[in-house]
Write a protein that holds these residues in place. Sequence first.
Motif, mmCIF file in Angstrom:
data_model
loop_
_atom_site.group_PDB
_atom_site.id
_atom_site.type_symbol
_atom_site.label_atom_id
_atom_site.label_comp_id
_atom_site.label_asym_id
_atom_site.label_seq_id
_atom_site.Cartn_x
_atom_site.Cartn_y
_atom_site.Cartn_z
ATOM 1 N N ALA A 1 -7.460 -40.206 58.052
ATOM 2 C CA ALA A 1 -8.625 -41.092 58.137
ATOM 3 C C ALA A 1 -8.492 -42.135 59.244
ATOM 4 O O ALA A 1 -7.409 -42.645 59.515
ATOM 5 C CB ALA A 1 -8.846 -41.799 56.803
ATOM 6 N N LEU A 2 -9.628 -42.441 59.866
ATOM 7 C CA LEU A 2 -9.759 -43.553 60.792
ATOM 8 C C LEU A 2 -10.546 -44.646 60.083
ATOM 9 O O LEU A 2 -11.594 -44.371 59.484
ATOM 10 C CB LEU A 2 -10.500 -43.105 62.062
ATOM 11 N N LEU A 3 -10.057 -45.884 60.129
ATOM 12 C CA LEU A 3 -10.696 -46.995 59.422
ATOM 13 C C LEU A 3 -11.553 -47.813 60.380
ATOM 14 O O LEU A 3 -11.129 -48.096 61.507
ATOM 15 C CB LEU A 3 -9.639 -47.896 58.783
ATOM 16 N N VAL A 4 -12.728 -48.200 59.920
ATOM 17 C CA VAL A 4 -13.637 -49.020 60.735
ATOM 18 C C VAL A 4 -13.954 -50.293 59.965
ATOM 19 O O VAL A 4 -14.560 -50.247 58.890
ATOM 20 C CB VAL A 4 -14.942 -48.257 61.062
ATOM 21 N N THR A 5 -13.525 -51.429 60.493
ATOM 22 C CA THR A 5 -13.763 -52.725 59.860
ATOM 23 C C THR A 5 -14.825 -53.469 60.659
ATOM 24 O O THR A 5 -14.637 -53.734 61.846
ATOM 25 C CB THR A 5 -12.475 -53.563 59.816
ATOM 26 N N VAL A 6 -15.936 -53.780 60.008
ATOM 27 C CA VAL A 6 -17.050 -54.469 60.666
ATOM 28 C C VAL A 6 -17.253 -55.817 60.000
ATOM 29 O O VAL A 6 -17.331 -55.905 58.769
ATOM 30 C CB VAL A 6 -18.354 -53.643 60.571
ATOM 31 N N GLN A 7 -17.334 -56.858 60.817
ATOM 32 C CA GLN A 7 -17.612 -58.190 60.284
ATOM 33 C C GLN A 7 -18.996 -58.629 60.769
ATOM 34 O O GLN A 7 -19.263 -58.636 61.973
ATOM 35 C CB GLN A 7 -16.559 -59.199 60.736
ATOM 36 N N LEU A 8 -19.855 -58.983 59.814
ATOM 37 C CA LEU A 8 -21.205 -59.433 60.138
ATOM 38 C C LEU A 8 -21.253 -60.955 60.151
ATOM 39 O O LEU A 8 -20.395 -61.626 59.579
ATOM 40 C CB LEU A 8 -22.203 -58.879 59.121
ATOM 41 N N ASP A 9 -22.271 -61.494 60.802
ATOM 42 C CA ASP A 9 -22.468 -62.935 60.861
ATOM 43 C C ASP A 9 -22.630 -63.474 59.427
ATOM 44 O O ASP A 9 -23.414 -62.924 58.640
ATOM 45 C CB ASP A 9 -23.736 -63.238 61.669
ATOM 46 N N PRO A 10 -21.885 -64.536 59.068
ATOM 47 C CA PRO A 10 -21.995 -65.091 57.708
ATOM 48 C C PRO A 10 -23.422 -65.442 57.318
ATOM 49 O O PRO A 10 -23.786 -65.381 56.146
ATOM 50 C CB PRO A 10 -21.120 -66.347 57.771
ATOM 51 N N ARG A 11 -24.267 -65.796 58.311
ATOM 52 C CA ARG A 11 -25.662 -66.143 57.997
ATOM 53 C C ARG A 11 -26.444 -64.922 57.527
ATOM 54 O O ARG A 11 -27.457 -65.047 56.857
ATOM 55 C CB ARG A 11 -26.334 -66.765 59.220
ATOM 56 N N PHE A 12 -25.960 -63.735 57.891
ATOM 57 C CA PHE A 12 -26.630 -62.512 57.457
ATOM 58 C C PHE A 12 -26.215 -62.130 56.043
ATOM 59 O O PHE A 12 -26.924 -61.374 55.377
ATOM 60 C CB PHE A 12 -26.292 -61.363 58.429
ATOM 61 N N GLU A 13 -25.062 -62.638 55.602
ATOM 62 C CA GLU A 13 -24.549 -62.321 54.265
ATOM 63 C C GLU A 13 -24.297 -63.597 53.478
ATOM 64 O O GLU A 13 -23.158 -63.930 53.171
ATOM 65 C CB GLU A 13 -23.251 -61.514 54.377
ATOM 66 N N PRO A 14 -25.352 -64.355 53.145
ATOM 67 C CA PRO A 14 -25.154 -65.612 52.400
ATOM 68 C C PRO A 14 -24.544 -65.342 51.031
ATOM 69 O O PRO A 14 -24.862 -64.352 50.375
ATOM 70 C CB PRO A 14 -26.581 -66.172 52.266
ATOM 71 N N GLY A 15 -23.630 -66.217 50.633
ATOM 72 C CA GLY A 15 -22.997 -66.062 49.324
ATOM 73 C C GLY A 15 -21.716 -65.258 49.359
ATOM 74 O O GLY A 15 -20.943 -65.272 48.409
ATOM 75 N N ARG A 16 -21.456 -64.546 50.453
ATOM 76 C CA ARG A 16 -20.230 -63.768 50.541
ATOM 77 C C ARG A 16 -19.151 -64.603 51.198
ATOM 78 O O ARG A 16 -19.395 -65.273 52.206
ATOM 79 C CB ARG A 16 -20.457 -62.489 51.360
ATOM 80 N N THR A 17 -17.946 -64.580 50.631
ATOM 81 C CA THR A 17 -16.807 -65.268 51.235
ATOM 82 C C THR A 17 -16.267 -64.398 52.357
ATOM 83 O O THR A 17 -15.936 -63.229 52.146
ATOM 84 C CB THR A 17 -15.699 -65.499 50.191
ATOM 85 N N HIS A 18 -16.211 -64.963 53.553
ATOM 86 C CA HIS A 18 -15.756 -64.192 54.704
ATOM 87 C C HIS A 18 -14.292 -64.486 55.023
ATOM 88 O O HIS A 18 -13.902 -65.641 55.152
ATOM 89 C CB HIS A 18 -16.626 -64.495 55.927
ATOM 90 N N TRP A 19 -13.514 -63.431 55.117
ATOM 91 C CA TRP A 19 -12.137 -63.537 55.559
ATOM 92 C C TRP A 19 -12.084 -63.241 57.056
ATOM 93 O O TRP A 19 -12.989 -62.585 57.589
ATOM 94 C CB TRP A 19 -11.262 -62.504 54.828
#
Length: 301
Positions: free
Chosen positions: A6-24
């Motif tokens: 497997a190849l892993l793909v990690t995508v981080q979105l702008d925190p403003r697009f995901e309100p309420g989610r804790t971003h690491w």
Amino acid sequence: MPAERALLVTVQLDPRFEPGRTHWPIEDEAAELQELAPSAGTRVLGGVTAKRHCPVAGTFLGEGKLEEIAQRVDELQAQTVIFNQELSSAQQRNIEEILRVKTIDRTQLILDIFAQRATSQEGKVQVELAQLRYLLPRLVGEGVMLSRLGGGIGTRGPGEQKLEMDRRRIRARIARLDDELEQLGRRRMATRLRRKETAVPVVALVGYTNAGKTTLLNRLTQASAAVKDQLFTTLDPLARRLRLPGGEWAILTDTVGFLHHLPHHLIEAFNATLEEARDADVLLHVLDASHPLALEQGRAV
């Protein structure tokens, strides 16, 4: 059977697009995905990271990034691409057409791990129900996308033999599983009521997955529950008697570990654990102090 590559793909979105989610930090998100994937029996070949303000409607990522991923797939001869984000059925289909390999998202990966770990009747029913609810909107024509039927990650577990059902039969199966789960829930409630009648206090061990809850239960109660250094070793709640220093008894329960950004619609697969925690007299939050993200994991729990 050799491990799926497997190849892993990690995508981080702008925190403003995901309100309420804790971003690491994206590096930590990628590190956790690298822990999750082997728990499903895959061999991780490498990873790709990307930052976006918001997902592309049809393909989640832009054309350039998908071309980069396609090149890595060819170079590494990967069989599967695993995303750390949840993909819509259309996005999943479109990405597979571009990459020409099976593509699964975080939800499907977690469900696959659950399917391998569930041992109790209730655990198996909950996992199968979650699998079928996930697959229902992803049916194309008379069956599931062909890439879903090739075996390996994303197709294992109690629901494996049900994947080729048409929509009507899957809905009927979901209704039957809901009824079965309700009956099992009533039995579980009766067990908890009996505990309350005996006035034996219940202490529930809660914490992040792989924080050491089962190790602590074994040490305190001389139990021999399976312990492994991997995510989601314990899926079904375990209960053992614990003699306290003053001579009184308590029930110590071990529960499935929690996870950062657990997909909301998987909460039902945690139902037995959540009820154990809700009805306990004491919650004992177990933290792995040696983990570099111990505080962040504690906040996630």
